[in-house]
Design a protein around this motif. Structure first.
Motif, PDB file in Angstrom:
ATOM      1  N   SER A 260      38.055  48.885  43.835  1.00 49.98           N
ATOM      2  CA  SER A 260      38.458  47.481  43.999  1.00 49.98           C
ATOM      3  C   SER A 260      39.614  47.134  43.070  1.00 49.98           C
ATOM      4  N   TYR A 261      39.600  47.726  41.893  1.00 47.65           N
ATOM      5  CA  TYR A 261      40.694  47.507  40.939  1.00 47.65           C
ATOM      6  C   TYR A 261      42.017  47.987  41.543  1.00 47.65           C
ATOM      7  N   ALA A 262      41.950  49.148  42.213  1.00 48.96           N
ATOM      8  CA  ALA A 262      43.153  49.719  42.829  1.00 48.96           C
ATOM      9  C   ALA A 262      43.607  48.906  44.044  1.00 48.96           C
ATOM     10  N   LEU A 263      42.655  48.378  44.804  1.00 48.73           N
ATOM     11  CA  LEU A 263      42.991  47.647  46.035  1.00 48.73           C
ATOM     12  C   LEU A 263      43.432  46.212  45.762  1.00 48.73           C
ATOM     13  N   GLY A 264      43.010  45.655  44.631  1.00 53.50           N
ATOM     14  CA  GLY A 264      43.415  44.290  44.285  1.00 53.50           C
ATOM     15  C   GLY A 264      42.941  43.257  45.296  1.00 53.50           C
ATOM     16  N   GLU A 265      43.887  42.560  45.915  1.00 53.12           N
ATOM     17  CA  GLU A 265      43.557  41.489  46.860  1.00 53.12           C
ATOM     18  C   GLU A 265      42.731  41.986  48.047  1.00 53.12           C
ATOM     19  N   ASN A 266      42.808  43.264  48.325  1.00 44.93           N
ATOM     20  CA  ASN A 266      42.052  43.834  49.453  1.00 44.93           C
ATOM     21  C   ASN A 266      40.686  44.384  49.025  1.00 44.93           C
ATOM     22  N   TRP A 267      40.143  43.874  47.928  1.00 43.25           N
ATOM     23  CA  TRP A 267      38.881  44.379  47.378  1.00 43.25           C
ATOM     24  C   TRP A 267      37.724  44.292  48.367  1.00 43.25           C
ATOM     25  N   LYS A 268      37.806  43.346  49.309  1.00 45.98           N
ATOM     26  CA  LYS A 268      36.699  43.188  50.251  1.00 45.98           C
ATOM     27  C   LYS A 268      36.535  44.390  51.170  1.00 45.98           C
ATOM     28  N   GLU A 269      37.571  45.216  51.273  1.00 41.61           N
ATOM     29  CA  GLU A 269      37.432  46.445  52.053  1.00 41.61           C
ATOM     30  C   GLU A 269      36.355  47.342  51.437  1.00 41.61           C
ATOM     31  N   VAL A 270      36.308  47.370  50.112  1.00 41.75           N
ATOM     32  CA  VAL A 270      35.284  48.163  49.421  1.00 41.75           C
ATOM     33  C   VAL A 270      33.906  47.599  49.723  1.00 41.75           C
ATOM     34  N   SER A 271      33.776  46.278  49.669  1.00 45.91           N
ATOM     35  CA  SER A 271      32.498  45.632  49.991  1.00 45.91           C
ATOM     36  C   SER A 271      32.035  46.004  51.391  1.00 45.91           C
ATOM     37  N   GLY A 272      32.995  46.066  52.324  1.00 46.84           N
ATOM     38  CA  GLY A 272      32.653  46.419  53.701  1.00 46.84           C
ATOM     39  C   GLY A 272      32.108  47.828  53.802  1.00 46.84           C
ATOM     40  N   TYR A 273      32.748  48.767  53.090  1.00 45.11           N
ATOM     41  CA  TYR A 273      32.287  50.157  53.115  1.00 45.11           C
ATOM     42  C   TYR A 273      30.906  50.289  52.480  1.00 45.11           C
ATOM     43  N   VAL A 274      30.708  49.610  51.341  1.00 42.54           N
ATOM     44  CA  VAL A 274      29.414  49.685  50.657  1.00 42.54           C
ATOM     45  C   VAL A 274      28.330  49.051  51.509  1.00 42.54           C
ATOM     46  N   SER A 275      28.666  47.925  52.161  1.00 38.22           N
ATOM     47  CA  SER A 275      27.699  47.247  53.018  1.00 38.22           C
ATOM     48  C   SER A 275      27.267  48.143  54.176  1.00 38.22           C
ATOM     49  N   THR A 276      28.240  48.833  54.779  1.00 33.62           N
ATOM     50  CA  THR A 276      27.934  49.755  55.881  1.00 33.62           C
ATOM     51  C   THR A 276      27.044  50.891  55.400  1.00 33.62           C
ATOM     52  N   TYR A 277      27.399  51.453  54.251  1.00 33.84           N
ATOM     53  CA  TYR A 277      26.599  52.530  53.652  1.00 33.84           C
ATOM     54  C   TYR A 277      25.169  52.061  53.399  1.00 33.84           C
ATOM     55  N   SER A 278      25.022  50.846  52.851  1.00 35.11           N
ATOM     56  CA  SER A 278      23.701  50.296  52.563  1.00 35.11           C
ATOM     57  C   SER A 278      22.874  50.140  53.831  1.00 35.11           C
TER      58      SER A 278
ATOM     59  N   ALA B  29      34.329  45.714  31.847  1.00 35.96           N
ATOM     60  CA  ALA B  29      33.596  45.558  33.110  1.00 35.96           C
ATOM     61  C   ALA B  29      32.761  46.797  33.404  1.00 35.96           C
ATOM     62  N   LEU B  30      33.342  47.982  33.185  1.00 34.83           N
ATOM     63  CA  LEU B  30      32.617  49.233  33.423  1.00 34.83           C
ATOM     64  C   LEU B  30      31.425  49.359  32.482  1.00 34.83           C
ATOM     65  N   LEU B  31      31.646  49.048  31.214  1.00 35.45           N
ATOM     66  CA  LEU B  31      30.581  49.186  30.217  1.00 35.45           C
ATOM     67  C   LEU B  31      29.453  48.177  30.445  1.00 35.45           C
TER      68      LEU B  31
ATOM     69  N   ILE C 288      34.053  49.846  41.193  1.00 32.39           N
ATOM     70  CA  ILE C 288      34.907  48.973  40.393  1.00 32.39           C
ATOM     71  C   ILE C 288      36.355  49.484  40.414  1.00 32.39           C
ATOM     72  N   MET C 289      36.523  50.798  40.257  1.00 32.77           N
ATOM     73  CA  MET C 289      37.871  51.362  40.247  1.00 32.77           C
ATOM     74  C   MET C 289      38.546  51.250  41.624  1.00 32.77           C
TER      75      MET C 289
ATOM     76  N   GLY D  63      35.692  44.562  39.907  1.00 30.76           N
ATOM     77  CA  GLY D  63      36.926  45.350  39.923  1.00 30.76           C
ATOM     78  C   GLY D  63      38.142  44.495  40.233  1.00 30.76           C
ATOM     79  N   PHE D  64      37.999  43.582  41.189  1.00 29.24           N
ATOM     80  CA  PHE D  64      39.107  42.695  41.531  1.00 29.24           C
ATOM     81  C   PHE D  64      39.444  41.775  40.363  1.00 29.24           C
TER      82      PHE D  64
END
Length: 208
Positions: free
Chosen positions: A161-179, A58-60, A158-159, A45-46
């Motif tokens: 991270s696309y929206a967050l841009g440079e702050n995409w790692k915030e999404v990774s943090g949320y997904v990691s916590t969920y996992s 990327a989505l496809l 992906i969307m 997404g980033f």
């Protein structure tokens, strides 16, 4: 590439192959769950937000990679078949034939929901394809459910991270916590099952 981090590895793959590289990474994540989708999807997404990847591509490609990886595990389940699965299960301590039968009954009742929603649960997203193959779920149904579930999961991250841009790692943090939460719950359930089985086995031995 030995010695590189998952992030570096995925970046190199996308730099070399573009969106298909992200698809390959997701296909491998399905086959080898330790590869983190919480890095691959947000990173894709980033990359799309910077123009390095086309967003639609990327989505496809990531959805196609999810389907290919799931299809490979479905094929493994179909190849193993019921008899081989029972034979393998018989070699696992504490597992009995009736456990396999219960699992089969459960899958026959809830298999479609399990395949669809399972695409959104870490580790389980890979494993669910195997019993689908063992039980020979109709391939068109399996592909449809897998594609829809994967598309929802991949698109969401992906969307974001696309929206967050440079702050995409915030999404990774949320997904990691969920996992971690999901895996923690799964381990607790497994532990409870093992304890129950040990207690039951001891009772049966005393009765004998």
């Amino acid at each position: 590439m030995i010695g590189t981090s998952p992030e570096q590895w995925v970046n190199t793959l996308m730099d070399t192959l573009g969106a298909p590289g992200a698809g390959i990474a997701i296909a491998l994540e399905n086959l080898f769950p330790p590869l983190p989708s919480e890095v691959i999807l947000p990173l894709a997404g980033f990359a799309a937000s910077t123009g390095k990847l086309n967003l639609i591509a990327a989505l496809l490609w990531t959805t196609a990679g999810s389907v290919v990886g799931a299809l490979a595990l479905y094929g493994l389940g179909a190849w193993l078949g019921r008899e081989r699965m029972i034979a393998l299960a018989a070699k696992v301590p504490l597992v009995k034939a009736k456990d396999i039968e219960k699992s089969e009954d459960w899958f026959n009742r809830h298999g479609m929901k399990a395949v669809f929603f399972g695409r959104m649960i870490p580790v389980f997203r890979s494993l669910i394809s195997v019993p689908a193959g063992v039980e020979r779920m109709p391939l068109p149904v399996f592909l449809c459910l897998t594609t829809l579930g994967s598309a929802i999961w991949n698109t969401a991250f992906i969307m974001a991270s696309y929206a967050l841009g440079e702050n995409w790692k915030e999404v990774s943090g949320y997904v990691s916590t969920y996992s971690k939460v999901v895996l923690g719950v799964a381990l607790l359930v497994l532990l409870a099952w093992v304890v129950k089985r040990v207690v039951t086995s001891r009772k049966e031995q005393r009765q004998d």
